[in-house]
Motif scaffolding. Structure first.
Motif, short mmCIF file in Angstrom:
data_model
loop_
_atom_site.label_atom_id
_atom_site.label_comp_id
_atom_site.label_asym_id
_atom_site.label_seq_id
_atom_site.Cartn_x
_atom_site.Cartn_y
_atom_site.Cartn_z
N ARG A 88 20.39 3.90 19.79
CA ARG A 88 21.17 3.65 21.01
C ARG A 88 22.52 4.38 20.93
O ARG A 88 22.98 4.94 21.91
N GLU A 89 23.12 4.37 19.75
CA GLU A 89 24.39 5.08 19.55
C GLU A 89 24.20 6.59 19.72
O GLU A 89 25.06 7.26 20.30
N ALA A 92 24.30 7.53 23.31
CA ALA A 92 25.57 7.32 24.01
C ALA A 92 26.20 8.63 24.47
O ALA A 92 26.86 8.68 25.49
N LEU A 94 24.75 11.10 25.71
CA LEU A 94 23.93 11.73 26.75
C LEU A 94 24.17 11.15 28.13
O LEU A 94 23.36 11.33 29.03
N ASP A 95 25.28 10.46 28.31
CA ASP A 95 25.54 9.77 29.58
C ASP A 95 25.37 10.66 30.81
O ASP A 95 24.93 10.19 31.85
N ALA A 96 25.69 11.92 30.70
CA ALA A 96 25.58 12.83 31.85
C ALA A 96 24.12 13.18 32.15
O ALA A 96 23.80 13.61 33.25
N HIS A 99 20.00 8.02 32.62
CA HIS A 99 20.46 6.92 33.47
C HIS A 99 20.94 5.74 32.63
O HIS A 99 21.99 5.18 32.87
N ASP A 100 20.13 5.36 31.63
CA ASP A 100 20.47 4.18 30.82
C ASP A 100 19.55 4.13 29.60
O ASP A 100 18.62 4.92 29.47
N SER A 121 18.97 5.03 41.60
CA SER A 121 20.01 6.03 41.36
C SER A 121 19.51 7.42 41.76
O SER A 121 20.26 8.26 42.23
#
Length: 128
Positions: A88-89, A92, A94-96, A99-100, A121
């Protein structure tokens, strides 16, 4: 409804998630790892609306898959899944592009909600 490419190396997870998403009327195609998913993305006659992929897989993991998919199929929304905090870290940054990240284990309701949110979205992005 939506065309979804579901990628996970665990057959039981793929089956569970596919059944959950088909309950909402989605068309789901399964891939067993990142390389298989890339082949299916490239061969698809029309773009997938959503790529739902596990992060930790052999051969090509979900992070590498997300990077390649975002580059080659920018119209496809990417939603990651993982049961590992370290993965998960890694996601983080890759936010651009994504989506989640959905945390495993998840319930039927949780994955359906996460997918609906991701597809929402996409609709907003297409309207803008």
């Amino acid at each position: 409804m939506a065309r979804i490419l579901l990628t996970d190396d665990e057959e039981a997870v793929r089956g569970f998630v596919q059944r959950a998403l088909e309950m909402d009327g989605h068309q789901v195609t399964q891939a067993f790892d990142g390389a298989d998913a890339l082949d299916k993305l490239a061969a698809a006659p029309a773009p997938y609306d959503l790529l739902l992929t596990d992060i930790r897989m052999p051969m090509m993991d979900g992070i590498a898959l997300a990077l390649a998919a975002a580059r080659d199929h920018p119209e496809t929304v990417i939603l990651l899944m993982t049961g590992y905090a370290d993965q998960r870290e890694r996601a983080a940054g890759l936010d651009a592009l994504i989506h989640d990240v959905v945390t495993k284990p998840f319930s039927l309701a949780q994955i359906r909600t996460a997918v609906a949110d991701a597809l929402g979205s996409r609709a907003e992005r297409l309207i803008a």
